[in-house]
Write an enzyme that holds these catalytic residues in place. Structure first.
Site, mmCIF file in Angstrom:
data_model
loop_
_atom_site.group_PDB
_atom_site.id
_atom_site.type_symbol
_atom_site.label_atom_id
_atom_site.label_comp_id
_atom_site.label_asym_id
_atom_site.label_seq_id
_atom_site.Cartn_x
_atom_site.Cartn_y
_atom_site.Cartn_z
ATOM 1 N N SER A 131 0.811 -1.225 0.000
ATOM 2 C CA SER A 131 0.000 0.000 0.000
ATOM 3 C C SER A 131 0.840 1.269 0.000
ATOM 4 O O SER A 131 1.886 1.342 0.661
ATOM 5 C CB SER A 131 -0.890 0.002 1.246
ATOM 6 O OG SER A 131 -1.489 1.254 1.419
ATOM 7 N N GLU A 133 0.064 3.657 1.675
ATOM 8 C CA GLU A 133 0.073 4.082 3.089
ATOM 9 C C GLU A 133 1.447 3.870 3.711
ATOM 10 O O GLU A 133 1.786 4.519 4.711
ATOM 11 C CB GLU A 133 -0.963 3.287 3.875
ATOM 12 C CG GLU A 133 -2.361 3.834 3.806
ATOM 13 C CD GLU A 133 -2.532 5.135 4.591
ATOM 14 O OE1 GLU A 133 -2.207 5.165 5.784
ATOM 15 O OE2 GLU A 133 -2.977 6.120 3.992
ATOM 16 N N TYR A 154 -2.174 -0.101 10.470
ATOM 17 C CA TYR A 154 -2.365 -0.730 9.157
ATOM 18 C C TYR A 154 -1.108 -0.582 8.309
ATOM 19 O O TYR A 154 -0.610 -1.548 7.722
ATOM 20 C CB TYR A 154 -3.562 -0.086 8.446
ATOM 21 C CG TYR A 154 -3.665 -0.432 6.983
ATOM 22 C CD1 TYR A 154 -4.184 -1.652 6.562
ATOM 23 C CD2 TYR A 154 -3.247 0.474 5.997
ATOM 24 C CE1 TYR A 154 -4.287 -1.969 5.209
ATOM 25 C CE2 TYR A 154 -3.337 0.169 4.647
ATOM 26 C CZ TYR A 154 -3.853 -1.059 4.255
ATOM 27 O OH TYR A 154 -3.945 -1.371 2.913
HETATM 28 P P1 NAP Z 1 -11.379 -4.849 0.944
HETATM 29 O O1 NAP Z 1 -12.494 -4.559 0.009
HETATM 30 O O2 NAP Z 1 -11.415 -4.314 2.333
HETATM 31 O O3 NAP Z 1 -11.226 -6.445 1.004
HETATM 32 C C1 NAP Z 1 -10.446 -7.063 1.977
HETATM 33 C C2 NAP Z 1 -10.601 -8.569 1.835
HETATM 34 O O4 NAP Z 1 -9.845 -9.208 2.877
HETATM 35 C C3 NAP Z 1 -12.051 -9.053 2.021
HETATM 36 O O5 NAP Z 1 -12.277 -10.129 1.136
HETATM 37 C C4 NAP Z 1 -12.059 -9.561 3.452
HETATM 38 O O6 NAP Z 1 -13.047 -10.526 3.709
HETATM 39 C C5 NAP Z 1 -10.673 -10.165 3.514
HETATM 40 N N1 NAP Z 1 -10.220 -10.411 4.872
HETATM 41 C C6 NAP Z 1 -10.270 -9.570 5.935
HETATM 42 N N2 NAP Z 1 -9.793 -10.172 7.037
HETATM 43 C C7 NAP Z 1 -9.451 -11.436 6.670
HETATM 44 C C8 NAP Z 1 -8.954 -12.554 7.358
HETATM 45 N N3 NAP Z 1 -8.708 -12.528 8.663
HETATM 46 N N4 NAP Z 1 -8.707 -13.686 6.663
HETATM 47 C C9 NAP Z 1 -8.981 -13.741 5.343
HETATM 48 N N5 NAP Z 1 -9.469 -12.725 4.632
HETATM 49 C C10 NAP Z 1 -9.710 -11.582 5.289
HETATM 50 O O7 NAP Z 1 -9.986 -4.384 0.319
HETATM 51 P P2 NAP Z 1 -9.615 -4.022 -1.199
HETATM 52 O O8 NAP Z 1 -9.870 -2.580 -1.406
HETATM 53 O O9 NAP Z 1 -10.196 -5.014 -2.114
HETATM 54 O O10 NAP Z 1 -8.033 -4.171 -1.158
HETATM 55 C C11 NAP Z 1 -7.404 -5.407 -1.461
HETATM 56 C C12 NAP Z 1 -6.005 -5.423 -0.853
HETATM 57 O O11 NAP Z 1 -5.242 -4.345 -1.368
HETATM 58 C C13 NAP Z 1 -5.976 -5.263 0.665
HETATM 59 O O12 NAP Z 1 -4.891 -6.007 1.154
HETATM 60 C C14 NAP Z 1 -5.701 -3.784 0.860
HETATM 61 O O13 NAP Z 1 -5.073 -3.558 2.112
HETATM 62 C C15 NAP Z 1 -4.780 -3.519 -0.310
HETATM 63 N N6 NAP Z 1 -4.795 -2.141 -0.812
HETATM 64 C C16 NAP Z 1 -5.984 -1.593 -1.214
HETATM 65 C C17 NAP Z 1 -5.979 -0.306 -1.726
HETATM 66 C C18 NAP Z 1 -7.250 0.342 -2.190
HETATM 67 O O14 NAP Z 1 -7.226 1.570 -2.414
HETATM 68 N N7 NAP Z 1 -8.344 -0.392 -2.367
HETATM 69 C C19 NAP Z 1 -4.769 0.397 -1.840
HETATM 70 C C20 NAP Z 1 -3.595 -0.209 -1.397
HETATM 71 C C21 NAP Z 1 -3.606 -1.499 -0.915
HETATM 72 P P3 NAP Z 1 -14.569 -10.111 4.082
HETATM 73 O O15 NAP Z 1 -15.218 -9.781 2.752
HETATM 74 O O16 NAP Z 1 -15.100 -11.329 4.727
HETATM 75 O O17 NAP Z 1 -14.485 -8.909 4.965
HETATM 76 O O1 G4F Z 2 -10.989 6.403 2.063
HETATM 77 P P1 G4F Z 2 -10.044 6.325 3.182
HETATM 78 O O2 G4F Z 2 -10.482 5.640 4.425
HETATM 79 O O3 G4F Z 2 -8.716 5.652 2.585
HETATM 80 P P2 G4F Z 2 -7.187 5.632 3.074
HETATM 81 O O4 G4F Z 2 -7.057 5.910 4.516
HETATM 82 O O5 G4F Z 2 -6.419 6.501 2.141
HETATM 83 O O6 G4F Z 2 -6.807 4.090 2.850
HETATM 84 C C1 G4F Z 2 -7.174 3.424 1.645
HETATM 85 O O7 G4F Z 2 -6.131 3.558 0.703
HETATM 86 C C2 G4F Z 2 -4.885 2.952 1.104
HETATM 87 C C3 G4F Z 2 -3.879 3.230 -0.018
HETATM 88 O O8 G4F Z 2 -3.324 4.499 0.145
HETATM 89 C C4 G4F Z 2 -5.124 1.480 1.310
HETATM 90 F F1 G4F Z 2 -3.941 0.872 1.620
HETATM 91 C C5 G4F Z 2 -6.146 1.262 2.406
HETATM 92 O O9 G4F Z 2 -6.393 -0.146 2.520
HETATM 93 C C6 G4F Z 2 -7.438 1.962 2.001
HETATM 94 O O10 G4F Z 2 -7.968 1.302 0.869
HETATM 95 O O11 G4F Z 2 -9.562 7.799 3.608
HETATM 96 C C7 G4F Z 2 -9.012 8.695 2.659
HETATM 97 C C8 G4F Z 2 -8.862 10.061 3.310
HETATM 98 C C9 G4F Z 2 -8.119 10.031 4.654
HETATM 99 O O12 G4F Z 2 -7.178 11.060 4.684
HETATM 100 C C10 G4F Z 2 -9.198 10.274 5.695
HETATM 101 O O13 G4F Z 2 -8.759 10.926 6.868
HETATM 102 O O14 G4F Z 2 -10.161 10.580 3.602
HETATM 103 C C11 G4F Z 2 -10.149 11.151 4.896
HETATM 104 N N1 G4F Z 2 -11.524 11.161 5.408
HETATM 105 C C12 G4F Z 2 -12.233 12.283 5.726
HETATM 106 N N2 G4F Z 2 -13.433 11.952 6.194
HETATM 107 C C13 G4F Z 2 -12.286 10.096 5.682
HETATM 108 C C14 G4F Z 2 -13.497 10.578 6.177
HETATM 109 N N3 G4F Z 2 -12.059 8.770 5.528
HETATM 110 C C15 G4F Z 2 -13.066 7.914 5.873
HETATM 111 N N4 G4F Z 2 -12.876 6.581 5.698
HETATM 112 N N5 G4F Z 2 -14.266 8.352 6.381
HETATM 113 C C16 G4F Z 2 -14.533 9.684 6.543
HETATM 114 O O15 G4F Z 2 -15.601 10.071 7.016
#
Ligand code: NAP
Ligand code: G4F
Length: 337
Positions: A131, A133, A154
Protein backbone atom coordinates in the site's frame (compact mmCIF):
# COMPACT_ATOMS: atom_id res chain seq x y z
CA UNK A 1 -4.67 -27.33 -18.58
CA UNK A 2 -6.03 -24.09 -17.24
CA UNK A 3 -3.79 -22.12 -14.89
CA UNK A 4 -4.79 -22.10 -11.25
CA UNK A 5 -4.93 -19.04 -9.02
CA UNK A 6 -5.61 -18.72 -5.30
CA UNK A 7 -6.90 -15.37 -4.03
CA UNK A 8 -7.11 -14.29 -0.41
CA UNK A 9 -9.52 -11.37 -0.09
CA UNK A 10 -11.63 -12.68 -3.00
CA UNK A 11 -14.80 -11.28 -1.40
CA UNK A 12 -13.36 -7.74 -1.30
CA UNK A 13 -13.41 -5.00 -3.94
CA UNK A 14 -10.18 -6.03 -5.68
CA UNK A 15 -10.75 -9.76 -5.23
CA UNK A 16 -14.00 -9.53 -7.15
CA UNK A 17 -12.46 -7.67 -10.11
CA UNK A 18 -9.39 -9.91 -10.12
CA UNK A 19 -11.59 -13.03 -10.18
CA UNK A 20 -13.42 -11.70 -13.23
CA UNK A 21 -10.14 -10.90 -14.97
CA UNK A 22 -8.62 -14.33 -14.29
CA UNK A 23 -11.78 -16.25 -15.21
CA UNK A 24 -11.90 -14.32 -18.49
CA UNK A 25 -8.32 -15.38 -19.12
CA UNK A 26 -9.28 -19.05 -18.65
CA UNK A 27 -7.92 -19.55 -15.13
CA UNK A 28 -9.44 -21.79 -12.50
CA UNK A 29 -9.86 -19.52 -9.49
CA UNK A 30 -9.88 -20.58 -5.86
CA UNK A 31 -10.77 -18.07 -3.19
CA UNK A 32 -10.50 -17.98 0.52
CA UNK A 33 -13.62 -16.83 2.32
CA UNK A 34 -14.11 -16.12 5.99
CA UNK A 35 -16.82 -17.55 8.14
CA UNK A 36 -19.27 -14.75 8.81
CA UNK A 37 -22.71 -14.60 10.41
CA UNK A 38 -24.02 -12.73 7.37
CA UNK A 39 -23.40 -13.41 3.69
CA UNK A 40 -20.09 -11.89 2.57
CA UNK A 41 -19.87 -13.02 -1.05
CA UNK A 42 -22.13 -10.35 -2.55
CA UNK A 43 -19.37 -8.95 -4.78
CA UNK A 44 -18.70 -12.31 -6.45
CA UNK A 45 -22.15 -13.92 -6.40
CA UNK A 46 -22.61 -13.12 -10.09
CA UNK A 47 -19.54 -15.28 -10.90
CA UNK A 48 -20.45 -18.23 -8.76
CA UNK A 49 -21.76 -21.42 -10.31
CA UNK A 50 -22.35 -24.52 -8.23
CA UNK A 51 -18.99 -26.25 -7.68
CA UNK A 52 -20.44 -29.54 -8.91
CA UNK A 53 -21.39 -28.04 -12.26
CA UNK A 54 -19.14 -29.26 -15.03
CA UNK A 55 -18.14 -25.77 -16.15
CA UNK A 56 -17.34 -24.55 -12.61
CA UNK A 57 -14.02 -22.69 -12.48
CA UNK A 58 -14.54 -20.65 -9.31
CA UNK A 59 -14.25 -22.40 -5.95
CA UNK A 60 -14.55 -20.84 -2.50
CA UNK A 61 -13.01 -22.36 0.62
CA UNK A 62 -13.41 -21.44 4.26
CA UNK A 63 -10.11 -20.27 5.68
CA UNK A 64 -8.61 -17.28 7.46
CA UNK A 65 -5.31 -15.44 7.29
CA UNK A 66 -5.00 -15.98 11.04
CA UNK A 67 -5.12 -19.77 10.62
CA UNK A 68 -1.82 -21.18 9.29
CA UNK A 69 -3.02 -24.80 9.22
CA UNK A 70 -5.92 -24.05 6.87
CA UNK A 71 -3.70 -21.94 4.60
CA UNK A 72 -1.15 -24.76 4.36
CA UNK A 73 -3.64 -27.44 3.51
CA UNK A 74 -5.40 -25.20 0.99
CA UNK A 75 -2.18 -24.45 -0.87
CA UNK A 76 -1.04 -28.07 -0.69
CA UNK A 77 -4.38 -29.31 -2.09
CA UNK A 78 -4.99 -26.64 -4.73
CA UNK A 79 -1.36 -26.37 -5.95
CA UNK A 80 -1.89 -22.88 -7.42
CA UNK A 81 0.36 -21.45 -10.12
CA UNK A 82 -0.29 -17.97 -8.75
CA UNK A 83 -1.25 -16.70 -5.31
CA UNK A 84 -2.68 -13.20 -4.87
CA UNK A 85 -2.61 -12.09 -1.24
CA UNK A 86 -5.30 -9.39 -1.15
CA UNK A 87 -6.81 -10.30 2.22
CA UNK A 88 -6.39 -7.68 4.95
CA UNK A 89 -8.04 -5.63 7.65
CA UNK A 90 -7.77 -2.80 5.15
CA UNK A 91 -9.34 0.18 6.94
CA UNK A 92 -6.76 2.68 8.19
CA UNK A 93 -8.95 4.40 10.81
CA UNK A 94 -10.19 1.06 12.16
CA UNK A 95 -6.59 -0.16 12.52
CA UNK A 96 -6.10 2.35 15.37
CA UNK A 97 -8.97 0.62 17.22
CA UNK A 98 -7.82 -2.95 16.50
CA UNK A 99 -4.04 -2.66 16.12
CA UNK A 100 -3.22 -6.19 17.25
CA UNK A 101 -5.80 -7.79 14.97
CA UNK A 102 -4.59 -5.64 12.06
CA UNK A 103 -0.96 -6.63 12.66
CA UNK A 104 -1.99 -10.29 12.84
CA UNK A 105 -4.10 -10.41 9.66
CA UNK A 106 -2.54 -7.72 7.47
CA UNK A 107 1.06 -8.31 8.55
CA UNK A 108 1.50 -11.86 9.82
CA UNK A 109 -1.19 -13.11 7.41
CA UNK A 110 1.21 -12.43 4.52
CA UNK A 111 3.97 -14.34 6.31
CA UNK A 112 1.63 -17.29 6.85
CA UNK A 113 0.64 -17.37 3.16
CA UNK A 114 4.29 -17.13 2.07
CA UNK A 115 5.44 -19.81 4.48
CA UNK A 116 2.63 -22.14 3.41
CA UNK A 117 3.60 -21.57 -0.25
CA UNK A 118 7.29 -22.16 0.48
CA UNK A 119 6.58 -25.37 2.41
CA UNK A 120 4.36 -26.71 -0.39
CA UNK A 121 7.37 -26.38 -2.73
CA UNK A 122 5.23 -26.00 -5.86
CA UNK A 123 7.10 -23.09 -7.50
CA UNK A 124 4.06 -20.82 -7.45
CA UNK A 125 4.23 -17.06 -7.96
CA UNK A 126 3.13 -14.73 -5.15
CA UNK A 127 1.56 -11.28 -5.32
CA UNK A 128 1.44 -9.08 -2.23
CA UNK A 129 -1.03 -6.17 -2.20
CA UNK A 130 1.17 -3.53 -0.62
CA UNK A 131 0.00 0.00 0.00
CA UNK A 132 0.94 3.62 -0.62
CA UNK A 133 0.07 4.08 3.09
CA UNK A 134 3.58 2.70 3.73
CA UNK A 135 5.00 6.06 2.52
CA UNK A 136 2.97 7.83 5.19
CA UNK A 137 4.54 11.19 5.93
CA UNK A 138 7.19 11.05 3.20
CA UNK A 139 6.13 13.77 0.72
CA UNK A 140 5.05 13.04 -2.87
CA UNK A 141 5.75 12.07 -5.55
CA UNK A 142 6.34 8.57 -4.12
CA UNK A 143 8.12 5.88 -6.13
CA UNK A 144 9.56 2.42 -5.45
CA UNK A 145 12.72 3.85 -3.81
CA UNK A 146 10.92 6.45 -1.65
CA UNK A 147 11.52 5.76 2.08
CA UNK A 148 8.61 4.39 4.08
CA UNK A 149 7.29 6.30 7.10
CA UNK A 150 4.06 4.52 8.13
CA UNK A 151 1.49 6.48 10.15
CA UNK A 152 -0.97 3.81 11.32
CA UNK A 153 -1.04 0.23 12.60
CA UNK A 154 -2.37 -0.73 9.16
CA UNK A 155 0.58 0.90 7.40
CA UNK A 156 3.08 -0.68 9.82
CA UNK A 157 1.56 -4.10 9.12
CA UNK A 158 1.78 -3.48 5.37
CA UNK A 159 5.48 -2.51 5.70
CA UNK A 160 6.08 -5.82 7.51
CA UNK A 161 4.25 -7.76 4.78
CA UNK A 162 6.11 -5.87 2.03
CA UNK A 163 9.54 -6.70 3.45
CA UNK A 164 8.51 -10.29 4.17
CA UNK A 165 7.64 -10.77 0.48
CA UNK A 166 10.99 -9.23 -0.52
CA UNK A 167 12.73 -11.47 2.01
CA UNK A 168 11.13 -14.65 0.63
CA UNK A 169 12.27 -13.58 -2.84
CA UNK A 170 15.83 -12.98 -1.66
CA UNK A 171 16.13 -15.89 0.80
CA UNK A 172 14.27 -18.67 -0.96
CA UNK A 173 14.34 -17.52 -4.57
CA UNK A 174 10.55 -17.42 -4.68
CA UNK A 175 8.82 -15.29 -7.33
CA UNK A 176 7.30 -12.62 -5.06
CA UNK A 177 6.05 -9.29 -6.42
CA UNK A 178 4.78 -6.33 -4.42
CA UNK A 179 2.29 -3.94 -5.97
CA UNK A 180 2.51 -0.65 -4.10
CA UNK A 181 -1.07 0.31 -4.75
CA UNK A 182 -2.32 3.87 -4.41
CA UNK A 183 -6.00 4.37 -3.57
CA UNK A 184 -8.31 2.75 -6.10
CA UNK A 185 -12.06 2.93 -6.02
CA UNK A 186 -15.15 1.66 -7.79
CA UNK A 187 -18.87 1.11 -7.24
CA UNK A 188 -17.78 -1.99 -5.26
CA UNK A 189 -15.69 0.02 -2.80
CA UNK A 190 -16.53 -0.62 0.86
CA UNK A 191 -19.08 1.89 2.11
CA UNK A 192 -16.90 3.20 4.94
CA UNK A 193 -14.05 4.41 2.73
CA UNK A 194 -14.37 8.09 2.00
CA UNK A 195 -15.13 7.96 -1.74
CA UNK A 196 -17.99 5.47 -1.47
CA UNK A 197 -19.30 7.10 1.69
CA UNK A 198 -19.56 10.35 -0.28
CA UNK A 199 -21.05 8.94 -3.49
CA UNK A 200 -23.62 6.91 -1.56
CA UNK A 201 -24.59 9.97 0.49
CA UNK A 202 -24.89 12.14 -2.63
CA UNK A 203 -27.35 9.65 -4.15
CA UNK A 204 -29.35 9.49 -0.91
CA UNK A 205 -29.40 13.27 -0.40
CA UNK A 206 -30.52 13.79 -3.99
CA UNK A 207 -33.31 11.26 -3.37
CA UNK A 208 -34.36 13.07 -0.19
CA UNK A 209 -33.62 10.23 2.25
CA UNK A 210 -30.49 11.70 3.91
CA UNK A 211 -29.96 15.23 5.25
CA UNK A 212 -26.32 15.49 6.20
CA UNK A 213 -22.99 13.85 5.46
CA UNK A 214 -20.59 13.65 8.41
CA UNK A 215 -16.94 13.58 7.39
CA UNK A 216 -13.52 13.97 8.98
CA UNK A 217 -10.48 15.75 7.53
CA UNK A 218 -11.17 17.22 4.07
CA UNK A 219 -7.58 18.38 3.42
CA UNK A 220 -5.66 15.14 2.71
CA UNK A 221 -4.61 14.55 -0.88
CA UNK A 222 -5.06 11.14 -2.48
CA UNK A 223 -4.21 9.65 -5.86
CA UNK A 224 -7.49 7.92 -6.75
CA UNK A 225 -7.61 5.39 -9.60
CA UNK A 226 -10.17 2.91 -10.90
CA UNK A 227 -9.98 -0.56 -9.28
CA UNK A 228 -10.60 -2.76 -12.40
CA UNK A 229 -7.47 -1.23 -13.95
CA UNK A 230 -5.38 -1.93 -10.83
CA UNK A 231 -6.09 -5.66 -10.87
CA UNK A 232 -4.67 -5.79 -14.41
CA UNK A 233 -1.41 -4.48 -12.97
CA UNK A 234 -1.55 -7.28 -10.35
CA UNK A 235 -1.81 -9.94 -13.02
CA UNK A 236 0.91 -8.32 -15.17
CA UNK A 237 3.26 -8.26 -12.16
CA UNK A 238 3.16 -12.06 -12.03
CA UNK A 239 3.77 -12.54 -15.78
CA UNK A 240 7.29 -11.06 -15.90
CA UNK A 241 10.58 -12.96 -16.22
CA UNK A 242 11.86 -11.58 -12.90
CA UNK A 243 9.83 -10.74 -9.84
CA UNK A 244 9.90 -7.06 -8.88
CA UNK A 245 7.96 -4.37 -7.00
CA UNK A 246 5.84 -1.70 -8.71
CA UNK A 247 4.07 1.51 -7.76
CA UNK A 248 0.56 1.50 -9.27
CA UNK A 249 -0.94 5.00 -9.36
CA UNK A 250 -2.41 7.66 -11.64
CA UNK A 251 0.06 10.42 -10.69
CA UNK A 252 -2.84 12.84 -10.11
CA UNK A 253 -3.60 14.16 -6.61
CA UNK A 254 -6.88 15.63 -5.33
CA UNK A 255 -8.06 16.63 -1.87
CA UNK A 256 -10.94 14.88 -0.16
CA UNK A 257 -12.80 18.19 -0.46
CA UNK A 258 -12.35 18.17 -4.25
CA UNK A 259 -13.85 14.68 -4.36
CA UNK A 260 -16.80 15.90 -2.29
CA UNK A 261 -17.32 19.03 -4.43
CA UNK A 262 -17.15 17.06 -7.69
CA UNK A 263 -19.59 14.40 -6.47
CA UNK A 264 -22.21 16.89 -5.26
CA UNK A 265 -21.78 19.09 -8.35
CA UNK A 266 -22.49 16.08 -10.56
CA UNK A 267 -26.08 16.02 -9.27
CA UNK A 268 -26.37 19.82 -9.19
CA UNK A 269 -26.00 20.25 -5.39
CA UNK A 270 -23.74 22.55 -3.35
CA UNK A 271 -21.76 20.34 -0.93
CA UNK A 272 -21.47 23.14 1.68
CA UNK A 273 -25.16 22.79 2.53
CA UNK A 274 -24.82 19.12 3.49
CA UNK A 275 -21.32 18.32 4.75
CA UNK A 276 -20.66 18.53 8.49
CA UNK A 277 -17.25 17.97 10.08
CA UNK A 278 -17.25 15.26 12.74
CA UNK A 279 -13.98 14.78 14.66
CA UNK A 280 -14.89 11.15 15.25
CA UNK A 281 -13.52 10.50 11.74
CA UNK A 282 -10.17 12.22 12.42
CA UNK A 283 -7.18 9.91 12.70
CA UNK A 284 -4.61 9.99 15.52
CA UNK A 285 -2.00 10.49 12.78
CA UNK A 286 -3.01 11.53 9.26
CA UNK A 287 -1.30 10.87 5.93
CA UNK A 288 -1.39 14.28 4.26
CA UNK A 289 -0.51 13.56 0.66
CA UNK A 290 -0.07 10.49 -1.52
CA UNK A 291 0.66 10.92 -5.23
CA UNK A 292 2.41 8.07 -6.99
CA UNK A 293 4.96 7.96 -9.79
CA UNK A 294 4.09 4.76 -11.68
CA UNK A 295 6.81 5.23 -14.33
CA UNK A 296 8.36 1.83 -13.59
CA UNK A 297 5.05 -0.05 -14.01
CA UNK A 298 4.36 1.87 -17.23
CA UNK A 299 7.76 0.96 -18.67
CA UNK A 300 8.15 -2.63 -17.39
CA UNK A 301 4.54 -3.85 -17.40
CA UNK A 302 3.11 -1.67 -20.15
CA UNK A 303 0.42 -0.66 -17.65
CA UNK A 304 -1.22 2.78 -17.64
CA UNK A 305 -4.29 4.16 -15.89
CA UNK A 306 -7.16 5.11 -18.20
CA UNK A 307 -9.85 6.50 -15.92
CA UNK A 308 -9.30 10.02 -14.62
CA UNK A 309 -10.60 11.65 -11.47
CA UNK A 310 -13.77 13.34 -12.80
CA UNK A 311 -14.84 10.18 -14.65
CA UNK A 312 -14.22 8.03 -11.58
CA UNK A 313 -16.40 10.30 -9.43
CA UNK A 314 -19.13 10.31 -12.06
CA UNK A 315 -19.10 6.52 -12.45
CA UNK A 316 -19.37 6.03 -8.68
CA UNK A 317 -22.14 8.59 -8.13
CA UNK A 318 -24.17 7.22 -11.04
CA UNK A 319 -23.74 3.65 -9.80
CA UNK A 320 -25.02 4.65 -6.35
CA UNK A 321 -28.01 6.48 -7.90
CA UNK A 322 -28.83 3.35 -9.88
CA UNK A 323 -28.38 1.12 -6.82
CA UNK A 324 -30.79 3.29 -4.85
CA UNK A 325 -33.30 3.21 -7.68
CA UNK A 326 -33.06 -0.60 -7.87
CA UNK A 327 -33.52 -0.90 -4.11
CA UNK A 328 -36.56 1.38 -4.20
CA UNK A 329 -38.10 -0.57 -7.06
CA UNK A 330 -37.41 -3.87 -5.27
CA UNK A 331 -35.35 -5.05 -8.23
CA UNK A 332 -32.70 -7.70 -7.81
CA UNK A 333 -29.55 -5.70 -7.12
CA UNK A 334 -26.58 -6.63 -9.23
CA UNK A 335 -23.17 -6.49 -7.65
CA UNK A 336 -21.54 -4.04 -10.07
CA UNK A 337 -24.15 -1.40 -9.59
P1 NAP B 1 -11.38 -4.85 0.94
O1 NAP B 1 -12.49 -4.56 0.01
O2 NAP B 1 -11.41 -4.31 2.33
O3 NAP B 1 -11.23 -6.45 1.00
C1 NAP B 1 -10.45 -7.06 1.98
C2 NAP B 1 -10.60 -8.57 1.84
O4 NAP B 1 -9.85 -9.21 2.88
C3 NAP B 1 -12.05 -9.05 2.02
O5 NAP B 1 -12.28 -10.13 1.14
C4 NAP B 1 -12.06 -9.56 3.45
O6 NAP B 1 -13.05 -10.53 3.71
C5 NAP B 1 -10.67 -10.17 3.51
N1 NAP B 1 -10.22 -10.41 4.87
C6 NAP B 1 -10.27 -9.57 5.93
N2 NAP B 1 -9.79 -10.17 7.04
C7 NAP B 1 -9.45 -11.44 6.67
C8 NAP B 1 -8.95 -12.55 7.36
N3 NAP B 1 -8.71 -12.53 8.66
N4 NAP B 1 -8.71 -13.69 6.66
C9 NAP B 1 -8.98 -13.74 5.34
N5 NAP B 1 -9.47 -12.72 4.63
C10 NAP B 1 -9.71 -11.58 5.29
O7 NAP B 1 -9.99 -4.38 0.32
P2 NAP B 1 -9.61 -4.02 -1.20
O8 NAP B 1 -9.87 -2.58 -1.41
O9 NAP B 1 -10.20 -5.01 -2.11
O10 NAP B 1 -8.03 -4.17 -1.16
C11 NAP B 1 -7.40 -5.41 -1.46
C12 NAP B 1 -6.00 -5.42 -0.85
O11 NAP B 1 -5.24 -4.35 -1.37
C13 NAP B 1 -5.98 -5.26 0.67
O12 NAP B 1 -4.89 -6.01 1.15
C14 NAP B 1 -5.70 -3.78 0.86
O13 NAP B 1 -5.07 -3.56 2.11
C15 NAP B 1 -4.78 -3.52 -0.31
N6 NAP B 1 -4.79 -2.14 -0.81
C16 NAP B 1 -5.98 -1.59 -1.21
C17 NAP B 1 -5.98 -0.31 -1.73
C18 NAP B 1 -7.25 0.34 -2.19
O14 NAP B 1 -7.23 1.57 -2.41
N7 NAP B 1 -8.34 -0.39 -2.37
C19 NAP B 1 -4.77 0.40 -1.84
C20 NAP B 1 -3.59 -0.21 -1.40
C21 NAP B 1 -3.61 -1.50 -0.92
P3 NAP B 1 -14.57 -10.11 4.08
O15 NAP B 1 -15.22 -9.78 2.75
O16 NAP B 1 -15.10 -11.33 4.73
O17 NAP B 1 -14.49 -8.91 4.96
O1 G4F C 1 -10.99 6.40 2.06
P1 G4F C 1 -10.04 6.33 3.18
O2 G4F C 1 -10.48 5.64 4.42
O3 G4F C 1 -8.72 5.65 2.59
P2 G4F C 1 -7.19 5.63 3.07
O4 G4F C 1 -7.06 5.91 4.52
O5 G4F C 1 -6.42 6.50 2.14
O6 G4F C 1 -6.81 4.09 2.85
C1 G4F C 1 -7.17 3.42 1.65
O7 G4F C 1 -6.13 3.56 0.70
C2 G4F C 1 -4.88 2.95 1.10
C3 G4F C 1 -3.88 3.23 -0.02
O8 G4F C 1 -3.32 4.50 0.14
C4 G4F C 1 -5.12 1.48 1.31
F1 G4F C 1 -3.94 0.87 1.62
C5 G4F C 1 -6.15 1.26 2.41
O9 G4F C 1 -6.39 -0.15 2.52
C6 G4F C 1 -7.44 1.96 2.00
O10 G4F C 1 -7.97 1.30 0.87
O11 G4F C 1 -9.56 7.80 3.61
C7 G4F C 1 -9.01 8.69 2.66
C8 G4F C 1 -8.86 10.06 3.31
C9 G4F C 1 -8.12 10.03 4.65
O12 G4F C 1 -7.18 11.06 4.68
C10 G4F C 1 -9.20 10.27 5.70
O13 G4F C 1 -8.76 10.93 6.87
O14 G4F C 1 -10.16 10.58 3.60
C11 G4F C 1 -10.15 11.15 4.90
N1 G4F C 1 -11.52 11.16 5.41
C12 G4F C 1 -12.23 12.28 5.73
N2 G4F C 1 -13.43 11.95 6.19
C13 G4F C 1 -12.29 10.10 5.68
C14 G4F C 1 -13.50 10.58 6.18
N3 G4F C 1 -12.06 8.77 5.53
C15 G4F C 1 -13.07 7.91 5.87
N4 G4F C 1 -12.88 6.58 5.70
N5 G4F C 1 -14.27 8.35 6.38
C16 G4F C 1 -14.53 9.68 6.54
O15 G4F C 1 -15.60 10.07 7.02
Amino acid sequence: MSRVALISGITGQDGSYLSELLLNKGYTVHGLKRRSSTFNTERIDQLDVHPRQEDARLFLHYSDLSDPASLSSLIRDIRPDEIYNLGAQSHVRVSFDVPGYTADVTGLGALRMLEAARAADIGCRFYQASSSEMFGSTPPPQREDTPFHPRSPYACAKVYAYWTAVNYRESWGMYCANGILFNHESPRRGENFVTRKVTRAVARIEAGIQDKLYLGNLDPVRDWGYAPEYVEAMWLSLQQEQADDYVVATGEGHTVQEFVETAFAHVGLDWRQYVVTDPVYFRPAEVDALIGDSGKARRALGWAPKTHFADLVRVMVDADRQLLEDERMGRLVRVDR
